[in-house]
Every structure is written in C-alpha cells, then in structure tokens.
Design an enzyme around this catalytic site. Structure first.
Site, PDB file in Angstrom:
ATOM      1  N   VAL A  55       0.830  -1.194   0.000  1.00 53.41           N
ATOM      2  CA  VAL A  55       0.000   0.000   0.000  1.00 53.41           C
ATOM      3  C   VAL A  55       0.872   1.256   0.000  1.00 53.41           C
ATOM      4  O   VAL A  55       1.369   1.663   1.037  1.00 53.41           O
ATOM      5  CB  VAL A  55      -0.916   0.013   1.234  1.00 53.41           C
ATOM      6  CG1 VAL A  55      -1.793   1.259   1.209  1.00 53.41           C
ATOM      7  CG2 VAL A  55      -1.766  -1.241   1.262  1.00 53.41           C
ATOM      8  N   PRO A  56       1.049   1.819  -1.158  1.00 51.36           N
ATOM      9  CA  PRO A  56       1.877   3.038  -1.263  1.00 51.36           C
ATOM     10  C   PRO A  56       1.142   4.248  -0.719  1.00 51.36           C
ATOM     11  O   PRO A  56       0.735   5.133  -1.446  1.00 51.36           O
ATOM     12  CB  PRO A  56       2.107   3.162  -2.772  1.00 51.36           C
ATOM     13  CG  PRO A  56       0.942   2.481  -3.405  1.00 51.36           C
ATOM     14  CD  PRO A  56       0.496   1.411  -2.441  1.00 51.36           C
ATOM     15  N   CYS A  57       0.984   4.270   0.562  1.00 50.51           N
ATOM     16  CA  CYS A  57       0.223   5.358   1.180  1.00 50.51           C
ATOM     17  C   CYS A  57       0.884   6.705   0.947  1.00 50.51           C
ATOM     18  O   CYS A  57       0.251   7.738   1.087  1.00 50.51           O
ATOM     19  CB  CYS A  57       0.115   5.125   2.680  1.00 50.51           C
ATOM     20  SG  CYS A  57      -0.548   3.518   3.069  1.00 50.51           S
ATOM     21  N   HIS A  58       2.143   6.679   0.595  1.00 46.91           N
ATOM     22  CA  HIS A  58       2.835   7.955   0.411  1.00 46.91           C
ATOM     23  C   HIS A  58       2.291   8.705  -0.791  1.00 46.91           C
ATOM     24  O   HIS A  58       2.579   9.867  -0.971  1.00 46.91           O
ATOM     25  CB  HIS A  58       4.322   7.699   0.253  1.00 46.91           C
ATOM     26  CG  HIS A  58       4.656   6.762  -0.849  1.00 46.91           C
ATOM     27  ND1 HIS A  58       4.682   5.399  -0.670  1.00 46.91           N
ATOM     28  CD2 HIS A  58       4.925   6.989  -2.144  1.00 46.91           C
ATOM     29  CE1 HIS A  58       4.993   4.853  -1.834  1.00 46.91           C
ATOM     30  NE2 HIS A  58       5.131   5.785  -2.753  1.00 46.91           N
TER      31      HIS A  58
END
Length: 105
Positions: A55-58
């Site tokens: 999950v590339p929350c960035h």
DNA sequence: GGAGTGACTTTTT
DNA sequence: GAAAAAGCCACTC
C-alpha cells in the site's frame, strides 16, 4: 467494519506510479465523506509503506497539495524522496503542480 | 453507548 | 496567505 479500510487501501494500490491522490478523492470514490476516516485507516494500516510495498500510502496527500504528516514525523524526507523519485516535484512539503499528477478515480 | 482521537476539508476571519 | 472554527466519518477506550 474492516471493509472500509480495505477499500481505502485498495485505492492506494490503484494509484499508478508517478501519480498521487487525495484523501478527499478517495473518500469521494467510496461514496462517502469520511475523509477523516480514510486518514484514520491509513494511519493504522497493516501494510504501512515502511513495512510493505503493498500500500503506497505515500501517494495519498492532502487536497491542497501538501504531504500531510505521515509516519509520525513531518521532517522525514523518505516520503518526499519517494515521491520525487516518481517524478513529482516537492517544494516545502508541498507538491508542485500536484494537480497535474492528481489521480482521480 | 458515550466521549475522545485523527496521516482531513471547507469556509470564514 | 495564514490561522481558526465548524463539520465530517470510522475507530478506540
């Protein structure tokens, strides 16, 4: 109510490389106004971008183009670096021309 | 079941 | 343009 969180995380994964999205857009894509709940879920997400790349929350930022305060530290350059690597331009914790990179569902 | 919290948004000063 | 206030939803204690 884990479905909500999972849906949020799924949107994160759906964001293509070099693009970003906002809490508001995510909430809107889920047909809800829980932009806060979105952040809340991401905050506790089990796939934090530090532990996993699932999950590339960035890539999720605030609607005004600022990065927000992820991972607990606002001075952590990791996220900015990460985004910069994906082609984004960061200036003073803000994304330059972020509208150009904004991914809407 | 109520009160508090949060990686937020929008409108108004 | 920055700061404050009000509003929003899910989650935790």
């Amino acid at each position: 109510m884990m479905e909500f969180e999972q849906r949020v995380w799924q949107r994160c994964q759906e964001i293509p490389k070099g693009m970003v999205s906002t809490y508001k857009e995510i909430a809107r894509s889920l047909d809800t106004k829980a932009y806060r709940a979105v952040g809340n879920s991401l905050r506790k997400n089990p796939y934090s971008y530090l532990n996993s790349s699932k999950v590339p929350c960035h890539r999720v930022i605030k609607s005004d183009g600022s990065l927000g305060g992820f991972h607990g530290s606002k001075d952590d350059p990791r996220k900015a670096e990460l985004l910069r690597k994906e082609g984004l331009v960061i200036k003073d914790n803000r994304i330059k021309n972020f509208k150009k990179f904004l991914y809407t569902f």
